[in-house]
Scaffold this motif. Structure first.
Motif: not given
Length: 202
Positions: A97-113
Motif C-alpha cells: 500500500r502506498g502513501f504520499v505525505l505532501h504540502s497542503g497546496d494539493y488536496r483531493v477529496e481523499s486527502s487527510l489533514t
C-alpha cells in the motif's frame, strides 16, 4: 485503516500528530534501527506513521508502470523531478500500500489533514498528478506504514525506545535521506554519543 478514517472525521489531534519519532540507539527491533518516523495519526486507539529515512529499491517510474498508470515508454519521458522521486519504506505493515505525505497546496477529496500545512493522500490521483507535474510543491512517497495498538507507542516511549520532537517541513521533505537521522537529532541539540540507552527511573 481505522485510525485514518477516524482522523478524517475528528477535529482533535493526538498529541503525537505531526511529530518526529526518532529511534534510540538501543532500539530492539532491527526494522526500526536509526529510523525517523513521521506520525500521521495518533489517538487512544493507537498510532500510525511513515518511516521517512529508509528507501525502497523500486523507482517511482517503475511503480507507475506496475500500477498501470502509464506504460514503459511514457515512464521514460517523465520530467526529471518525477523520474528521480524516491520511493521510501514506510514501515513493515501492508507494504503493498502506498502513501504520499505532501504540502497542503494539493488536496483531493481523499486527502487527510495531518497539520496546518501537511496532508496525507493514499489514492492514485496524486501519483498521476506528480507524474504530470501537477502535484504538490513538496511530497514524499512510502510503501507500507508503521502502526501501534492502543497505548503501545506510549509504552515504547516510556521505556526509552523513542525520542519525539515537533516535525519541520524542511527536514521532512528534504532529499538528504542518508543523513536525516543525525540531522534531526542535531536540530534538537542532541549528540548521538551522549544518548543513554537505559531508561531513567526516579
Amino acid at each position: 485503516m481505522d485510525l485514518l478514517r477516524h482522523k478524517k472525521t475528528a477535529a482533535a489531534r493526538g498529541f503525537l500528530d505531526d511529530q518526529f519519532l526518532i529511534a534510540m540507539p538501543g532500539m530492539k527491533d532491527d526494522r526500526f534501527t536509526r529510523s525517523v518516523i513521521y506520525i500521521c495519526a495518533h489517538s487512544d486507539e493507537g498510532a500510525m506513521g511513515l518511516i521517512i529515512n529508509q528507501t525502497q529499491q523500486m523507482l517511482f517510474p517503475d511503480l507507475l508502470v506496475q500500477l498501470g498508470i502509464m506504460n514503459e515508454q511514457e515512464a521514460i519521458r517523465l520530467p526529471a523531478q518525477a523520474r528521480d522521486f524516491v520511493v521510501r519504506n514506510g514501515g513493515p505493515v501492508d507494504r503493498s500500500r502506498g502513501f504520499v505525505l505532501h504540502s497542503g497546496d494539493y488536496r483531493v477529496e481523499s486527502s487527510l489533514t495531518v497539520s496546518d500545512d501537511i496532508c496525507l493522500t493514499a489514492t492514485v490521483d496524486i501519483l498521476r498528478a506528480i507524474s504530470s507535474g501537477r502535484g504538490p510543491r513538496h511530497a514524499l512517497m512510502a510503501l507500507g506504514y508503521s502502526g501501534w495498538g492502543a497505548g503501545q507507542l506510549e509504552s515504547e516511549i516510556a521505556e526509552n525506545g523513542w525520542l519525539t520532537c515537533p516535525a519541520s517541513a524542511e527536514l521532512l521533505f528534504d532529499t538528504d535521506i542518508e543523513r536525516k537521522y543525525d540531522r534531526i537529532l542535531a536540530s534538537i541539540g542532541i549528540d548521538l554519543a551522549h544518548l543513554s540507552v537505559a531508561a531513567g527511573h526516579a
